[in-house]
Write a protein that holds these residues in place. Structure first.
Motif, short mmCIF file in Angstrom:
data_model
loop_
_atom_site.label_atom_id
_atom_site.label_comp_id
_atom_site.label_asym_id
_atom_site.label_seq_id
_atom_site.Cartn_x
_atom_site.Cartn_y
_atom_site.Cartn_z
N GLY A 42 8.85 -9.37 -2.80
CA GLY A 42 8.57 -8.36 -1.79
C GLY A 42 9.25 -7.04 -2.13
O GLY A 42 9.76 -6.85 -3.24
N PHE A 88 8.77 -2.25 -10.41
CA PHE A 88 7.71 -1.40 -9.87
C PHE A 88 8.30 -0.65 -8.69
O PHE A 88 8.85 -1.26 -7.78
CB PHE A 88 6.54 -2.30 -9.45
N LEU A 90 7.91 1.95 -5.51
CA LEU A 90 6.93 2.42 -4.53
C LEU A 90 7.58 3.42 -3.58
O LEU A 90 8.67 3.20 -3.06
CB LEU A 90 6.37 1.25 -3.74
N PHE A 105 1.70 4.31 1.58
CA PHE A 105 2.30 4.11 0.27
C PHE A 105 1.57 4.88 -0.83
O PHE A 105 0.35 5.07 -0.80
CB PHE A 105 2.27 2.62 -0.10
N GLY A 106 2.36 5.28 -1.83
CA GLY A 106 1.79 5.83 -3.05
C GLY A 106 1.37 4.70 -3.98
O GLY A 106 1.56 3.52 -3.68
N PRO A 107 0.78 5.05 -5.15
CA PRO A 107 0.26 4.04 -6.07
C PRO A 107 1.33 3.36 -6.92
O PRO A 107 1.03 2.38 -7.59
CB PRO A 107 -0.70 4.85 -6.96
N ARG A 110 5.65 2.20 -12.64
CA ARG A 110 6.23 1.04 -13.30
C ARG A 110 7.24 1.53 -14.33
O ARG A 110 6.88 2.29 -15.24
CB ARG A 110 5.16 0.19 -13.97
N GLN B 2 15.83 -9.88 3.19
CA GLN B 2 14.45 -9.98 3.61
C GLN B 2 14.41 -10.62 4.98
O GLN B 2 14.82 -11.77 5.15
CB GLN B 2 13.64 -10.77 2.59
N GLN B 33 4.06 -5.88 11.18
CA GLN B 33 2.89 -5.31 10.51
C GLN B 33 2.49 -6.18 9.32
O GLN B 33 3.34 -6.85 8.74
CB GLN B 33 3.20 -3.89 10.01
N TYR B 35 0.53 -5.87 5.57
CA TYR B 35 0.08 -4.97 4.52
C TYR B 35 -0.58 -5.80 3.42
O TYR B 35 -0.25 -6.96 3.21
CB TYR B 35 1.25 -4.18 3.91
N GLN B 37 -1.65 -5.69 -0.83
CA GLN B 37 -1.40 -5.04 -2.10
C GLN B 37 -2.28 -5.65 -3.17
O GLN B 37 -2.15 -6.85 -3.49
CB GLN B 37 0.08 -5.19 -2.51
N GLY B 40 -0.75 -4.41 -9.00
CA GLY B 40 -0.35 -3.17 -9.65
C GLY B 40 -0.59 -1.91 -8.84
O GLY B 40 -0.52 -0.80 -9.38
N ARG B 41 -0.86 -2.07 -7.55
CA ARG B 41 -1.15 -0.90 -6.70
C ARG B 41 -0.15 -0.78 -5.58
O ARG B 41 0.73 -1.64 -5.39
CB ARG B 41 -2.56 -1.06 -6.10
N GLY B 42 -0.28 0.29 -4.79
CA GLY B 42 0.55 0.45 -3.60
C GLY B 42 0.07 -0.43 -2.47
O GLY B 42 -0.96 -1.09 -2.56
N LEU B 43 0.85 -0.45 -1.39
CA LEU B 43 0.49 -1.25 -0.23
C LEU B 43 -0.42 -0.47 0.71
O LEU B 43 -0.29 0.75 0.83
CB LEU B 43 1.75 -1.68 0.54
N HIS B 45 -1.79 -0.50 4.74
CA HIS B 45 -1.55 -1.06 6.07
C HIS B 45 -2.83 -1.71 6.60
O HIS B 45 -3.92 -1.13 6.51
CB HIS B 45 -1.12 0.06 7.01
N PHE B 88 1.66 -8.97 2.73
CA PHE B 88 3.06 -8.92 3.13
C PHE B 88 3.17 -8.66 4.63
O PHE B 88 2.44 -7.82 5.17
CB PHE B 88 3.78 -7.78 2.40
N LEU B 101 11.30 -0.55 7.82
CA LEU B 101 10.65 -1.85 7.84
C LEU B 101 11.36 -2.78 6.86
O LEU B 101 11.88 -2.34 5.84
CB LEU B 101 9.19 -1.74 7.42
N PHE B 103 10.48 -6.09 4.58
CA PHE B 103 9.33 -6.81 4.07
C PHE B 103 9.68 -8.23 3.65
O PHE B 103 10.78 -8.50 3.16
CB PHE B 103 8.75 -6.07 2.85
N GLY B 104 8.70 -9.11 3.82
CA GLY B 104 8.82 -10.46 3.29
C GLY B 104 8.41 -10.53 1.84
O GLY B 104 8.04 -9.52 1.23
N GLY B 105 8.43 -11.74 1.28
CA GLY B 105 8.13 -11.93 -0.14
C GLY B 105 6.66 -11.98 -0.48
O GLY B 105 6.29 -11.92 -1.65
N ARG B 108 0.32 -14.66 -2.07
CA ARG B 108 -0.69 -14.26 -3.05
C ARG B 108 -1.95 -15.06 -2.80
O ARG B 108 -1.96 -16.29 -2.97
CB ARG B 108 -0.16 -14.46 -4.48
#
Lengths: 114, 113
Positions: A42, A88, A90, A105-107, A110, B2, B33, B35, B37, B40-43, B45, B88, B101, B103-105, B108
């Motif tokens: 997380g 990574f 963020l 969030f942004g992208p 890395r 966490q 909340q 979210y 992901q 390889g990207r952002g989160l 909502h 998440f 906030l 966040f949890g783990g 997937r």
């Protein structure tokens, strides 16, 4: 387009080197945040800022530094004191106030160690 | 630290099936909340549920919150391959400064076509 941008997408750091990650938002948000995400994990909070020229440490601030000279910008520097920087990163922003808790969030960037 | 812990850590289902993810947390909260992901990207909502709410819907998403058990669940109905991502939960603790906030783990989720 309104949003939050991070650059670069990939960043390589050599031993003993400081590197700076950029985060910019045009959402007119007061609050900005930096998180670190390790593989399969997380998010952990590094630093956050609610207002220009003020910022607070999060859970894992050691080895990192930030500045908030402009509302739109919240750069993160990974210093040589951070011994395990590969992750990574963020950046996020939000409105400050009641009932405005969503973060945008942004992208991500890395960071890899050479 | 966490605050939230998701269960299961990984989930694989067929397209069209429902996916259920659970989140447990430790301290009193203002809201919880969810979210999403992509790799390889952002989160992004998805949905927010306040401490005085018990259930909330948004499209194919249904979130429940049980503050007595300090737990929440996210149900995605009629899943699609495009739902493949990590999910998440994030909690805003009571007396929180800065809209922070925790966040949890993550769970997937893989949806097979």
């Amino acid at each position: 387009d309104g949003g939050i941008t991070q650059s670069p997408k990939y960043l390589f750091r050599k031993e003993g080197q400081n590197v700076t990650l950029s985060c910019e938002q045009n959402l007119n948000h007061d609050a900005m945040y930096w998180y670190r995400q390790d593989p399969g994990q997380g998010l952990r909070l590094i630093y956050y800022s609610q207002i220009v020229n003020d910022f607070q440490k999060g859970d894992i601030a050691e080895g990192y530094s930030v500045s908030r000279e402009k509302k739109e910008s919240f750069p993160l520097t990974v210093t040589s004191a951070q011994k395990n920087p590969t992750a990574f990163y963020l950046c996020a922003s939000s409105i400050v106030g009641a009932n405005q808790e969503t973060q945008y969030f942004g992208p991500g960037t890395r960071l890899l160690v050479l | 630290s966490q605050q939230g812990e998701e269960d299961p850590q990984a989930l694989s289902i067929q397209e069209g099936e429902n996916a259920t993810m659970n989140c447990s947390y430790k301290t009193s909260i203002n809201n919880l909340q969810w979210y999403r992901q992509n790799s390889g990207r952002g989160l992004v909502h998805l949905i927010l549920i306040r401490s005085n709410e018990r259930e909330k819907h948004s499209g194919r998403l249904r979130v429940t919150l049980d503050t007595s058990k300090k737990s929440s669940s996210l149900l995605i109905t009629a899943s699609r391959a495009a739902d493949t991502a990590s999910y998440f939960c994030a909690t805003e603790p009571v007396n929180n400064a800065g809209n922070m906030l925790t966040f949890g783990g993550g769970t997937r989720l893989m949806v097979k076509p």
